[in-house]
Write an enzyme that holds these catalytic residues in place. Structure first.
Site, PDB file in Angstrom:
ATOM      1  N   ASP A 235      46.051 -19.037 -26.916  1.00 25.08           N
ATOM      2  CA  ASP A 235      46.989 -19.893 -27.653  1.00 25.08           C
ATOM      3  C   ASP A 235      48.407 -19.811 -27.092  1.00 25.08           C
ATOM      4  OD1 ASP A 235      44.835 -20.395 -29.229  1.00 25.08           O
ATOM      5  OD2 ASP A 235      45.455 -19.047 -30.848  1.00 25.08           O
TER       6      ASP A 235
ATOM      7  N   TYR B 211      41.398 -26.016 -36.424  1.00 23.91           N
ATOM      8  CA  TYR B 211      41.615 -24.591 -36.609  1.00 23.91           C
ATOM      9  C   TYR B 211      42.385 -24.293 -37.909  1.00 23.91           C
ATOM     10  CZ  TYR B 211      42.291 -19.799 -35.269  1.00 23.91           C
ATOM     11  OH  TYR B 211      42.252 -18.446 -35.241  1.00 23.91           O
TER      12      TYR B 211
ATOM     13  N   GLU C 187      51.544 -13.997 -29.338  1.00 22.54           N
ATOM     14  CA  GLU C 187      50.314 -13.213 -29.297  1.00 22.54           C
ATOM     15  C   GLU C 187      49.360 -13.752 -28.233  1.00 22.54           C
ATOM     16  OE1 GLU C 187      49.934 -10.395 -31.030  1.00 22.54           O
ATOM     17  OE2 GLU C 187      51.878 -10.702 -32.007  1.00 22.54           O
TER      18      GLU C 187
ATOM     19  N   ARG D  14      43.902 -21.371 -38.982  1.00 21.35           N
ATOM     20  CA  ARG D  14      45.035 -20.427 -39.036  1.00 21.35           C
ATOM     21  C   ARG D  14      46.178 -21.017 -38.225  1.00 21.35           C
ATOM     22  NH1 ARG D  14      40.658 -16.370 -39.475  1.00 21.35           N
ATOM     23  NH2 ARG D  14      40.174 -16.625 -37.275  1.00 21.35           N
TER      24      ARG D  14
ATOM     25  N   HIS E 226      48.895 -24.502 -32.770  1.00 18.87           N
ATOM     26  CA  HIS E 226      47.760 -25.363 -33.094  1.00 18.87           C
ATOM     27  C   HIS E 226      48.241 -26.639 -33.787  1.00 18.87           C
ATOM     28  CE1 HIS E 226      45.252 -21.778 -32.440  1.00 18.87           C
ATOM     29  NE2 HIS E 226      46.216 -21.138 -33.078  1.00 18.87           N
TER      30      HIS E 226
ATOM     31  N   ASP F 102      51.440 -19.013 -28.015  1.00 23.31           N
ATOM     32  CA  ASP F 102      52.457 -18.338 -28.814  1.00 23.31           C
ATOM     33  C   ASP F 102      52.561 -16.917 -28.281  1.00 23.31           C
ATOM     34  OD1 ASP F 102      50.206 -17.065 -29.800  1.00 23.31           O
ATOM     35  OD2 ASP F 102      50.237 -18.091 -31.719  1.00 23.31           O
TER      36      ASP F 102
ATOM     37  N   GLU G 145      40.491 -18.043 -26.994  1.00 24.93           N
ATOM     38  CA  GLU G 145      40.389 -16.982 -27.990  1.00 24.93           C
ATOM     39  C   GLU G 145      39.176 -17.154 -28.905  1.00 24.93           C
ATOM     40  OE1 GLU G 145      44.040 -16.016 -30.057  1.00 24.93           O
ATOM     41  OE2 GLU G 145      45.214 -16.786 -28.378  1.00 24.93           O
TER      42      GLU G 145
END
Length: 782
Positions: free
Chosen positions: A82, A289, A86, A291, A334, A84, A9
């Site tokens: 990632d 990371y 999303e 976020r 993350h 998850d 991403e």
DNA sequence: CAGTGAGCGAGCTTCCGCTTGACTT
């Protein structure tokens, strides 16, 4: 040419991973989601089981095109978004758009960007998990439905300004702020008296040391006086000493939310500033990371930290710890936010460096020993009554993690220090007689709950499971931009407090004062926010409920586990929700937030405060009355909820005619752009310190004279009949026609004052036909 | 720039989550 294309991403991640994987892999980034729902008709086919209509947005076409051509050339495409909901969805969209087989395309995941983690991931590919993708589709579709069905209801029933909006996250965030404000408005402070004495003891070196002792009770004023009286002439003796040891434990490494909170408390940064600086640190490879909702650290990071602690502080300060997330909504794709290499320091600008140091200290401290404290509690006997006083002191025996870092509370002032308050008692022994300096009973008032700061709002949202690390900062921007909420300060008010003091065998009464209710950088609801929230709460109870997100998250989890059809879940929500929307559109009155304040002493008509077409206002009389009602706008910090009759009457004192200057009347009023004076058909904004309600001619005349010359100098030429002016602004001369400005070229600027009306008209026509490129609308970023 | 406070009903707005650049005034 590399045989394998691996897509992640974030471009910063792509660079790091490419180095790790070497020549067999080309690593590219897709920059987050590459497709979204169309806007037309909500992008959802409601009749057809909510089938979504996706499209690649304009700004993503370039990256999608590049990925397509790379994918065609590659032997194998690996999807590494990632891990998850999303992220899984991003992989699926990539597969669809790049024409990959969803059933066979290799999907890999890793939670940390380390050589071992990535090599392990490549050895263990799986395929796309469609259940998880469907959970994301349910989330996306439901959010679109809520946002795109509720917002138009507001346009119809509130109006006020264009671009009113509502949504699952933003509307609840505003509601939190609204309810907090009401709680504070309704709060009534009560007071009580607390007794504290200043006593003295002689220490080993024969020095007299004074210390504080309290009796810990709350009194009414009579009780306090009686108690002080009973202490006149008393002797004070140490009755008992207890020594307890305690400890402090370091806080977990930073997540997005806790980083935002600490940077706000310790450094005074806004949530968006923190994220902007963190992004900078991340892109330059200094931190992991930013976020994230995870508190865990990778094995390599832990090793690194261990070495650093041993080297800098010694073995006694090391205590490896594993932290677990308390937050149920966490998806932990993350790591926690940590320095990439703990040995690194930064040479960025001061603000960035301070944020890095905060992250560094928090990370190091999380793996350090507890701090050991020793608390001493002395009970002190009063010879003239049966009461006793308590004195306590706290001393640090071993500083442990506090050597580098201590977490702040929301009540702490901004300071950035990392120490705890030590309070030392002199060495005391049981039976020791103490000296007496004075005893006071001080009036203390109860305090209302604290208003939200940006960061404490984020904390609350996270607790409720509402919003994600990537949306906390944008959500705050949205509700401020929509004018539902404002971040501002509030002046405190002075309040008297009483003190009784026993000194030299007599009691005196003192009155002191304190400032209460002063606020800085706090979130306040606007009247619009109040009206919109009340409207939504009244008609859309379920969506506005604080547990709505948590409830639907349970459903999403069922979808992710394959136990629920996503279309059915959305349908179960949609049916009653859409009925509410229809019903509200048909039946609800326009929301005005009307509140009656009392009666006008002159006309005997009722005075109401309400939302008008142009904002909050007060009104004398009703629309149906023969005589037209009188209107006045509220001042910026006033609110429909709290304005008093007195304050409202004050507002009707404008416009004021304050006398004549050079033969013309000077009128003072508050207009669309704030307080102004008008004189000889010209308008002059009042300076900040000028109060339109009290200012007189003497104060205003010099300002008019001064601003008049400034205005004259700025005006190069006026075409009265055509209502066109040539003015000089900060970027040079320009043409002004009505509300529109037209920029002149350099050559035109040089002879601006000599332009004829024909030339000016030609320029305007030309610019209207060929408008200069507009700057792109900034998105909801920081 | 500096009025207004209601209703016509053109044509506009809006969600949440993933991610970073490229704009000139």
């Amino acid at each position: 040419m590399a045989k394998n294309l691996l897509i992640v991403e974030s471009p910063a991640k792509a660079r790091t991973i490419e180095k790790i994987l070497g020549a067999d892999f080309e690593v590219k980034s897709c920059y987050g989601h590459i497709r979204d729902l169309e806007k037309d008709d909500m992008g959802i086919d409601i009749q057809n089981n909510f089938a979504p209509r996706y499209k690649v947005p304009e700004e993503k076409s370039k990256v999608v095109k590049e990925l397509k051509s790379l994918a065609k050339k590659a032997d194998e495409v690996w999807l590494a978004s990632d891990e998850d909901r999303e992220g899984e969805s991003i992989s699926w969209h990539l597969a669809e758009v790049l024409g990959l087989d969803v059933k066979t395309t290799k999907r890999i995941v890793f939670h940390e960007i380390t050589k071992s983690a990535i090599e392990r991931a490549v050895k263990n590919p799986r395929i796309i998990n469609m259940d998880l993708v469907n959970a994301q589709q349910a989330r996306r579709v439901l959010d679109r439905i809520v946002g795109f069905e509720l917002s138009p209801v507001l346009w119809r029933k509130i109006g006020m300004q264009r671009s009113l909006s509502a949504g699952r996250v933003q509307s609840v965030a505003v509601r939190l702020i609204v309810e907090k404000e009401r709680e504070i408005n309704q709060f009534k402070a009560t007071s009580s008296f607390r007794v504290e004495a200043i006593l003295t003891a002689t220490d080993n070196s024969n020095k007299t040391i004074s210390f504080k002792a309290e009796d810990g009770r709350k009194y009414e004023i009579e009780g306090a006086e009686k108690f002080l009286q009973s202490c006149i002439g008393a002797d004070y003796t140490v009755k008992d000493i207890q020594v307890k040891s305690g400890k402090r434990t370091p806080a977990a490494p930073f997540t997005t939310s806790t980083l935002q909170q600490e940077a706000s408390r310790k450094l005074g940064y806004s949530v968006s500033k923190t994220m902007l600086l963190a992004q900078k640190l991340y892109e330059s490879g200094k931190i992991s990371y930013m976020r994230t909702d995870s508190v865990s650290l990778s094995e390599t990071a832990l090793e690194d930290i261990k070495t650093e602690i041993n080297k800098s502080f010694g073995d006694a300060y090391l205590q490896p710890r594993a932290y677990k997330n308390k937050n149920e909504s966490a998806q932990e794709a993350h790591e926690a936010i940590r320095p990439t290499f703990i040995q690194n320091s930064t040479d960025d600008d001061a603000d960035t460096r301070r944020l890095y140091e905060l992250i560094w200290k928090r990370t190091i401290a999380s793996q350090m020993s507890d701090a050991i404290l020793e608390k001493t509690i002395a009970k002190i006997n009063i010879s003239t009554n049966n009461e006793e006083l308590t004195a306590s002191g706290e001393v640090m025996k071993f500083d442990g993690f506090l050597k580098v870092y201590s977490e702040s509370n929301d009540d702490d002032e901004i300071d950035g220090t990392a120490t705890i308050q030590e309070s030392r008692l002199p060495n005391l022994t049981v039976g020791q007689k103490l000296g007496f300096e004075e005893m006071s009973a001080i009036e203390r008032f109860t305090r209302p709950t604290a208003r939200y700061t940006e960061a404490s709002l984020v904390k609350k949202l996270e607790e409720l499971g509402i919003g994600r690390p990537s949306t906390y900062a944008p959500t705050i921007s949205t509700i401020v931009k929509r004018n539902y909420v404002e971040k501002r300060e509030k002046e405190g008010t002075k309040r008297e407090l009483r003190i009784l003091k026993l000194k030299d065998e007599s009691i005196i009464k003192i009155t002191s004062s304190e400032i209460t209710g002063a606020e800085k950088n706090k979130l306040f609801p606007t009247d619009l926010g109040l009206v919109v929230t009340d409207f939504l709460s009244q008609h859309f109870n379920e969506v506005m409920d604080y547990s709505f997100t948590a409830n639907i998250e349970e459903e999403f989890d069922k979808i992710a586990e394959g136990k629920q059809q996503w279309g059915k879940m959305v349908g179960d929500f949609y049916k009653p929700f859409h009925e509410d929307v229809e019903h509200t559109l048909e039946n609800a009155d326009r929301a005005k937030g009307e509140r009656e304040l009392g009666t006008d002493p002159v006309s005997k008509k009722p005075i109401i405060a309400r939302m008008g077409r142009y904002g909050p206002m007060v009104q004398i009389g009703a629309q149906e009355d023969e005589e037209k009602p009188k209107f006045a706008k509220l001042k910026p910090q006033q609110s429909i909820e709290t304005i008093t009759l007195e304050e409202a009457l004050e507002l009707f004192k404008l416009p004021r005619n304050i006398g004549q200057f050079e033969g013309d009347d000077v009128l003072v009023n508050i207009g669309r752009f704030g307080p102004y004076a008008s004189h000889n058909k010209k308008f002059y904004s009042l300076n900040k310190e000028m109060d339109p309600y009290t200012i007189d001619l003497e104060q205003i005349a010099p300002m008019i004279a001064e601003k008049r010359t400034a205005k004259d100098e700025r005006t190069l030429k006026v075409f009265e009949k055509e209502k066109i002016q040539i003015l000089k602004g900060p970027y040079g001369a320009y043409i002004k026609q009505g509300l529109r400005n037209f920029k002149l070229t350099k050559e035109q600027q040089e002879k601006a004052a000599d332009l004829t009306i024909e030339e000016v008209k030609a320029i305007i026509e030309h610019l209207k036909a060929n408008p200069p490129k507009k700057t792109r609308k900034r998105k909801n970023s920081f």
